[in-house]
Motif scaffolding. Structure first.
Motif, PDB file in Angstrom:
ATOM      1  N   ASP A 222       7.799  -6.547  -0.667  1.00  0.00           N
ATOM      2  CA  ASP A 222       7.408  -6.007  -1.971  1.00  0.00           C
ATOM      3  C   ASP A 222       6.373  -4.906  -1.785  1.00  0.00           C
ATOM      4  OD1 ASP A 222       6.703  -5.461  -4.552  1.00  0.00           O
ATOM      5  OD2 ASP A 222       6.012  -7.487  -5.033  1.00  0.00           O
ATOM      6  N   PRO A 223       6.730  -3.650  -2.097  1.00  0.00           N
ATOM      7  CA  PRO A 223       5.762  -2.548  -1.883  1.00  0.00           C
ATOM      8  C   PRO A 223       4.596  -2.581  -2.863  1.00  0.00           C
ATOM      9  CG  PRO A 223       7.715  -1.728  -3.011  1.00  0.00           C
ATOM     10  CD  PRO A 223       7.992  -3.161  -2.640  1.00  0.00           C
ATOM     11  N   HIS A 224       4.737  -3.313  -3.958  1.00  0.00           N
ATOM     12  CA  HIS A 224       3.680  -3.371  -4.961  1.00  0.00           C
ATOM     13  C   HIS A 224       2.669  -4.458  -4.680  1.00  0.00           C
ATOM     14  CE1 HIS A 224       5.964  -0.493  -7.284  1.00  0.00           C
ATOM     15  NE2 HIS A 224       7.024  -1.295  -7.266  1.00  0.00           N
ATOM     16  N   HIS A 225       2.971  -5.307  -3.690  1.00  0.00           N
ATOM     17  CA  HIS A 225       2.052  -6.393  -3.368  1.00  0.00           C
ATOM     18  C   HIS A 225       1.239  -5.986  -2.145  1.00  0.00           C
ATOM     19  CE1 HIS A 225       0.516 -10.493  -3.232  1.00  0.00           C
ATOM     20  NE2 HIS A 225       0.608 -10.387  -1.923  1.00  0.00           N
ATOM     21  N   ARG A 226      -0.006  -5.805  -2.359  1.00  0.00           N
ATOM     22  CA  ARG A 226      -0.904  -5.430  -1.250  1.00  0.00           C
ATOM     23  C   ARG A 226      -2.227  -6.201  -1.382  1.00  0.00           C
ATOM     24  NH1 ARG A 226       3.086  -4.052   0.496  1.00  0.00           N
ATOM     25  NH2 ARG A 226       3.751  -2.029   1.326  1.00  0.00           N
TER      26      ARG A 226
END
Length: 226
Positions: A222-226
Motif C-alpha cells: 500500500d503506497p499510502h501506508h507509511r
C-alpha cells in the motif's frame, strides 16, 4: 586448613540443585501432569530439596514459568533460508513457534503472559523483525506485525491444547458440538461442521497464518501506508 566437605559435591556426582536442571525437571513435571499440578512444592520434591531452596533461583512461580518459556523458545530457533520470499520465511518462524509450544503439555499456557528477555525469546523475535524489516516494512509496522504473528500463534495453540482431554490426549468429542448445532437451528454452522469438528488443527493454523501473511503483504504494497 582443609576445605570443608560441603563446599563441593562428591566427585562424579552432580549438584542436587542448579537452575538448568530445575527448569528441565519442571518441564518434565509439566509434561507428566499439566500446568495446574505444577507447584513449587511438588517441584522441590522431585528435586529432592526443600521448597525454600528453589527461591534461590526463582523468587516466584511466575519467574519459574518465564524460565520454562525461555527454555521452550530454544526449540523455536530456526534460520529460514535467506533466499526465500519474506512471507515464506515468516511462516517458517510461526510454525516453529507453534511446534515449540506443542512440544510441551500446556506449553502455550506457560508461555502466555511471560516476558522473557533471554536469548531464545529475543533471538526468535529478532529473526521475525529482521524478516519483516528486510521485506520493507517500517519499523513500527514490523513491530506490530511481529506481535500479530506471536499472538495469533499463541492464541491458536492455546485453543489447540485446550481441546485435548486432560488425561487422554485425544481431541474433545465433536459430537457435543454436532448435537448442539443440529438441535438449535443453525444451518450455516451445520454446513461448516465437518471443518469445525476436524481433529487436525494444522489446516486451521495454516489457513489463519495465510490470511495474516496476505494481510501483511497488502499493507506492504500500500503506497499510502507509511
Amino acid at each position: 586448613m582443609s576445605t570443608p566437605s560441603t563446599s563441593r559435591p562428591a566427585r562424579g556426582r552432580p549438584p542436587r540443585l542448579d537452575q538448568g536442571r530445575t527448569i528441565e525437571t519442571a518441564l518434565a513435571l509439566l509434561n507428566d501432569s499439566g500446568l495446574d499440578a505444577l507447584t513449587m512444592r511438588r517441584l522441590a520434591g522431585a528435586m529432592g530439596v526443600q521448597a525454600g531452596a528453589l527461591y534461590r533461583y526463582f523468587e516466584t512461580k511466575d519467574d519459574l514459568l518465564t524460565a520454562m518459556a525461555e527454555r521452550m523458545m530454544a526449540d523455536a530457533s530456526v534460520a529460514p533460508e535467506g533466499g526465500a520470499d519474506w512471507s515464506d520465511r515468516l511462516s517458517v518462524l510461526a510454525r516453529a513457534l507453534r511446534q515449540a509450544l506443542l512440544a510441551h503439555r500446556d506449553g502455550a499456557r506457560v508461555f502466555a503472559g511471560t516476558h522473557s528477555t533471554g536469548p531464545g525469546t529475543l533471538g526468535f523475535a529478532e529473526a521475525c523483525a529482521g524478516v519483516l524489516r528486510d521485506a520493507g516494512f517500517a519499523d513500527a509496522d514490523a513491530g506490530r506485525a511481529l506481535m500479530a504473528v506471536v499472538h495469533f500463534t499463541l492464541g491458536h495453540t492455546l485453543e489447540e491444547q485446550a481441546a485435548l482431554r486432560p488425561g487422554g490426549g485425544s481431541p474433545a468429542d465433536p459430537d457435543v458440538l454436532r448435537e448442539a448445532v443440529s438441535s438449535g437451528g443453525y444451518p450455516h454452522l451445520t454446513a461448516a461442521l465437518p471443518t469445525l469438528t476436524e481433529a487436525d488443527y494444522a489446516p486451521h493454523f495454516e489457513f489463519g497464518l495465510a490470511l495474516l501473511v496476505a494481510g501483511l503483504e497488502t499493507l506492504r504494497r500500500d503506497p499510502h501506508h507509511r
